[in-house]
Design a protein around this motif. Sequence first.
Motif, PDB file in Angstrom:
ATOM      1  N   ALA A 258      -3.946 -31.812 -10.454  1.00 13.95           N
ATOM      2  CA  ALA A 258      -2.466 -31.298 -11.634  1.00 13.95           C
ATOM      3  C   ALA A 258      -2.278 -29.804 -10.555  1.00 13.95           C
ATOM      4  CB  ALA A 258      -2.793 -31.567 -12.509  1.00 13.95           C
ATOM      5  N   GLN A 259      -3.617 -29.373 -10.497  1.00  5.95           N
ATOM      6  CA  GLN A 259      -3.121 -27.773 -10.153  1.00  5.95           C
ATOM      7  C   GLN A 259      -2.253 -27.544  -8.943  1.00  5.95           C
ATOM      8  OE1 GLN A 259      -5.737 -27.788 -12.262  1.00  5.95           O
ATOM      9  NE2 GLN A 259      -3.989 -27.336 -14.159  1.00  5.95           N
ATOM     10  N   ALA A 260      -2.454 -28.640  -7.808  1.00  8.67           N
ATOM     11  CA  ALA A 260      -2.227 -28.781  -7.101  1.00  8.67           C
ATOM     12  C   ALA A 260      -0.524 -27.767  -6.762  1.00  8.67           C
ATOM     13  CB  ALA A 260      -2.300 -29.630  -6.160  1.00  8.67           C
TER      14      ALA A 260
ATOM     15  N   ARG B   3     -18.425 -27.090  -1.594  1.00  6.37           N
ATOM     16  CA  ARG B   3     -18.480 -25.981  -2.052  1.00  6.37           C
ATOM     17  C   ARG B   3     -18.159 -25.282  -0.557  1.00  6.37           C
ATOM     18  NH1 ARG B   3     -23.055 -28.161  -4.848  1.00  6.37           N
ATOM     19  NH2 ARG B   3     -24.345 -27.175  -3.041  1.00  6.37           N
ATOM     20  N   SER B   4     -18.701 -25.300   0.569  1.00  6.85           N
ATOM     21  CA  SER B   4     -18.486 -24.882   1.933  1.00  6.85           C
ATOM     22  C   SER B   4     -17.143 -25.028   1.670  1.00  6.85           C
ATOM     23  CB  SER B   4     -18.840 -25.932   2.862  1.00  6.85           C
ATOM     24  OG  SER B   4     -20.477 -25.486   2.491  1.00  6.85           O
ATOM     25  N   ALA B   5     -16.153 -25.807   1.136  1.00 10.39           N
ATOM     26  CA  ALA B   5     -14.825 -26.372   1.681  1.00 10.39           C
ATOM     27  C   ALA B   5     -13.948 -24.794   0.855  1.00 10.39           C
ATOM     28  CB  ALA B   5     -14.083 -27.228   1.405  1.00 10.39           C
ATOM     29  N   LEU B   6     -14.535 -24.679  -0.147  1.00 12.39           N
ATOM     30  CA  LEU B   6     -14.259 -23.597  -0.945  1.00 12.39           C
ATOM     31  C   LEU B   6     -14.562 -22.362  -0.577  1.00 12.39           C
ATOM     32  CD1 LEU B   6     -13.336 -22.949  -3.795  1.00 12.39           C
ATOM     33  CD2 LEU B   6     -14.987 -23.226  -4.847  1.00 12.39           C
ATOM     34  N   SER B   7     -15.217 -22.168  -0.226  1.00  9.61           N
ATOM     35  CA  SER B   7     -16.148 -21.183   0.156  1.00  9.61           C
ATOM     36  C   SER B   7     -15.344 -20.803   0.876  1.00  9.61           C
ATOM     37  CB  SER B   7     -17.597 -20.921   1.157  1.00  9.61           C
ATOM     38  OG  SER B   7     -17.577 -20.682   1.835  1.00  9.61           O
ATOM     39  N   ALA B   8     -14.958 -21.330   2.227  1.00  3.28           N
ATOM     40  CA  ALA B   8     -14.460 -20.978   3.663  1.00  3.28           C
ATOM     41  C   ALA B   8     -12.486 -20.514   2.908  1.00  3.28           C
ATOM     42  CB  ALA B   8     -13.381 -21.998   4.409  1.00  3.28           C
TER      43      ALA B   8
ATOM     44  N   MET C 100      -6.759 -40.360  -0.387  1.00  4.01           N
ATOM     45  CA  MET C 100      -6.442 -39.873  -1.549  1.00  4.01           C
ATOM     46  C   MET C 100      -6.316 -41.021  -2.195  1.00  4.01           C
ATOM     47  SD  MET C 100      -3.127 -38.514   0.165  1.00  4.01           S
ATOM     48  CE  MET C 100      -3.080 -36.090  -0.140  1.00  4.01           C
ATOM     49  N   VAL C 101      -6.536 -41.146  -3.455  1.00  2.00           N
ATOM     50  CA  VAL C 101      -6.479 -42.189  -3.961  1.00  2.00           C
ATOM     51  C   VAL C 101      -5.565 -42.369  -5.419  1.00  2.00           C
ATOM     52  CG1 VAL C 101      -7.497 -43.704  -6.582  1.00  2.00           C
ATOM     53  CG2 VAL C 101      -9.131 -42.837  -4.139  1.00  2.00           C
ATOM     54  N   PHE C 102      -4.122 -42.877  -5.897  1.00  2.00           N
ATOM     55  CA  PHE C 102      -3.876 -42.963  -6.722  1.00  2.00           C
ATOM     56  C   PHE C 102      -3.063 -43.947  -7.778  1.00  2.00           C
ATOM     57  CE2 PHE C 102      -1.113 -42.550  -3.073  1.00  2.00           C
ATOM     58  CZ  PHE C 102      -0.784 -43.679  -2.735  1.00  2.00           C
ATOM     59  N   THR C 103      -2.472 -43.805  -8.954  1.00  2.00           N
ATOM     60  CA  THR C 103      -1.457 -44.939  -8.948  1.00  2.00           C
ATOM     61  C   THR C 103      -0.100 -44.886  -8.247  1.00  2.00           C
ATOM     62  OG1 THR C 103      -0.379 -43.428 -10.615  1.00  2.00           O
ATOM     63  CG2 THR C 103      -2.745 -44.354 -11.248  1.00  2.00           C
ATOM     64  N   ILE C 104       0.020 -46.658  -8.891  1.00  2.00           N
ATOM     65  CA  ILE C 104       0.997 -47.194  -8.767  1.00  2.00           C
ATOM     66  C   ILE C 104       1.308 -47.790 -10.111  1.00  2.00           C
ATOM     67  CG2 ILE C 104       2.861 -49.078  -7.371  1.00  2.00           C
ATOM     68  CD1 ILE C 104       1.421 -47.804  -4.873  1.00  2.00           C
TER      69      ILE C 104
ATOM     70  N   ALA D 252      -6.573 -24.025  -5.934  1.00  2.00           N
ATOM     71  CA  ALA D 252      -7.500 -24.517  -4.393  1.00  2.00           C
ATOM     72  C   ALA D 252      -9.139 -25.311  -5.143  1.00  2.00           C
ATOM     73  CB  ALA D 252      -8.492 -23.314  -4.324  1.00  2.00           C
ATOM     74  N   LEU D 253      -8.993 -25.805  -6.565  1.00  2.00           N
ATOM     75  CA  LEU D 253     -10.308 -26.436  -6.451  1.00  2.00           C
ATOM     76  C   LEU D 253      -9.387 -27.286  -6.694  1.00  2.00           C
ATOM     77  CD1 LEU D 253     -12.221 -23.824  -9.136  1.00  2.00           C
ATOM     78  CD2 LEU D 253     -12.820 -25.623  -7.464  1.00  2.00           C
ATOM     79  N   SER D 254      -8.340 -27.610  -7.108  1.00  3.87           N
ATOM     80  CA  SER D 254      -7.391 -29.194  -7.397  1.00  3.87           C
ATOM     81  C   SER D 254      -6.821 -29.672  -6.483  1.00  3.87           C
ATOM     82  CB  SER D 254      -6.280 -28.429  -8.715  1.00  3.87           C
ATOM     83  OG  SER D 254      -6.055 -29.460  -8.939  1.00  3.87           O
ATOM     84  N   GLU D 255      -6.650 -28.928  -5.601  1.00  2.00           N
ATOM     85  CA  GLU D 255      -6.573 -29.183  -4.008  1.00  2.00           C
ATOM     86  C   GLU D 255      -7.761 -29.947  -3.259  1.00  2.00           C
ATOM     87  OE1 GLU D 255      -4.617 -26.509  -2.313  1.00  2.00           O
ATOM     88  OE2 GLU D 255      -2.480 -26.346  -3.460  1.00  2.00           O
ATOM     89  N   LEU D 256      -8.488 -29.342  -3.395  1.00  2.00           N
ATOM     90  CA  LEU D 256     -10.144 -29.947  -2.617  1.00  2.00           C
ATOM     91  C   LEU D 256     -10.032 -31.053  -3.429  1.00  2.00           C
ATOM     92  CD1 LEU D 256     -12.367 -28.251  -1.670  1.00  2.00           C
ATOM     93  CD2 LEU D 256     -13.367 -27.992  -3.592  1.00  2.00           C
ATOM     94  N   ARG D 257      -9.703 -32.045  -4.143  1.00  2.00           N
ATOM     95  CA  ARG D 257     -10.270 -32.807  -4.983  1.00  2.00           C
ATOM     96  C   ARG D 257      -8.663 -34.292  -4.520  1.00  2.00           C
ATOM     97  NH1 ARG D 257     -11.129 -30.703 -10.217  1.00  2.00           N
ATOM     98  NH2 ARG D 257      -9.891 -32.931 -11.067  1.00  2.00           N
TER      99      ARG D 257
END
Length: 508
Positions: A429-431, A60-65, A445-449, A227-232
């Motif tokens: 997905a919105q990043a 939440r703090s990262a979003l707040s900033a 970061m976690v993603f598929t291959i 921003a919420l997407s990029e936060l993840r």
Amino acid sequence: MSEDLTPETPTEQPLADRGSNRSQRPSSPEFVRFITSGWGERASSTLERSPAADHTSARRSALSAQFPGERLVVPAGTFKQRSNDTDYRFRPHSAFAHLTGLGSEQEPDAVLVLHPVEDGSGDDGSGHHAVLYIRPLAGRDTEEFFSDARYGEFWVGARPTLEDLETLTGVSTAHLDDLRDALAKDVGVDGVQVRVVPEADAAIEELVEEIRATEAAGERDERLAEALSELRLVKDAHEIEQMRLAVDTTIDGFEKIVRALPQAVAHRRGERVIEGTFIGHARVEGNAVGYETIAASGEHATTLHWTDNDGQVRAGELVLVDAGVEVDSLYTADITRTLPVDGRFTEVQRRIYQAVLDAADAAFVAAVPGARFRDVHAAAMKVIAERLAEWGLLPVTAEEALLPENQHHRRWMVHGTSHHLGLDVHDCAQARAELYLDGILEPGMVFTIEPGLYFKSDDLLVPEEFRGIGVRIEDDVLVTSDGNENLSAALPREPDAVEAWMAGLLGR
Ligand code: GLY
Ligand code: MN
Ligand code: MN
């Protein structure tokens, strides 16, 4: 003109009220007095602070900033109607789950609001104070208690109190009835600006629209979603732990699928046997499946999102299973294995399988910190194009096919190689593209291959022996400080290892 013979519709009772025609619930004052009285003290709550609560305040703090001085509205969402008075099982919006740590079925209609305060005086020294507005448990002296099928204790069990949710999340709580005034406070052209997560809860969006009374706020809301997407994009320690749990639970599910293969072969809808086995496992060990399971035998495997799963599973064929357990915190795995139904790959199946595996291995080599997300796909595509060229399937050389203006090889793999994974199967997905596709890989970061090759049965450009074969191998990858970790490595992926693993499970 002929006489209208349509029978007259009775007009006394509006259609919308007719759902209650089957109800025989009494409503007399005597009944209400009787049912709302005579109950013992409620047992005191046993809820404890959730392990996620130690991580959500930093999120939440990262979003707040990013949004100083603004009010940020993050709804959990509400029920989605399935039919008449029947709803789908509730799942909160992923941004809400991320910022509160709440998970399965928590908490319909709740709204998290980050209220702007003087910089540095908010939660954890941030510029915002978070409040979770909820519809708390109603008293037993209310009609809701016994007559409200969506929220009433008699119907859905005791909902949490304000204190319960404050304990669980570490976030201040308030009654949902206070939301409107809280959102409207100091709002104006020169006052506080409000942003709301789009498409999470139509009623809350409408309320925010009403309050801010400015036109063209859509872009502001989209910036919040972004921003919420990029936060993840980078997972914290608790998220990585949850991803490990989701992956490990999914691997257990694949073992159950292999054990169920003889039963699948014996059934006219063997693909459903596979799907049902996995759904049952996901529901018992986690919250649900993270997306609709793909159980695609034979030619069906060449349909990328084959979710009908109503086909036969035949010995001698490959069955492609793409499945993920979503654990109670709502993090999901996304794993695909393509298995020989009778436990042994044929020579041609193995040749195609090995090409896909080589492409995946090349992608793993590229998935290191500092590389770009798109490099992972490029590494896989180079191998796919080379193998197709070796097999004589490309009308040009592999190098020529790989040119952006050509891409012939993509006829046999039209999907991408990777996507971020987390609370959503297609997470973040919105990043923005510069942080996603063109983004630089970072630890956490976690993603598929998940490369594949799909040869349709009527594809005249491939040898007959390839036709009707589809292979995808999908693993879940964590970028680490010095490379990566295949989170799903415990699920065999080399062809010999797959055969040995299956033989062990099938007792052969
Ligand atoms: N299961 C969906 C995907 O692999 O992206
Ligand atoms: Mn995937
Ligand atoms: Mn998948």
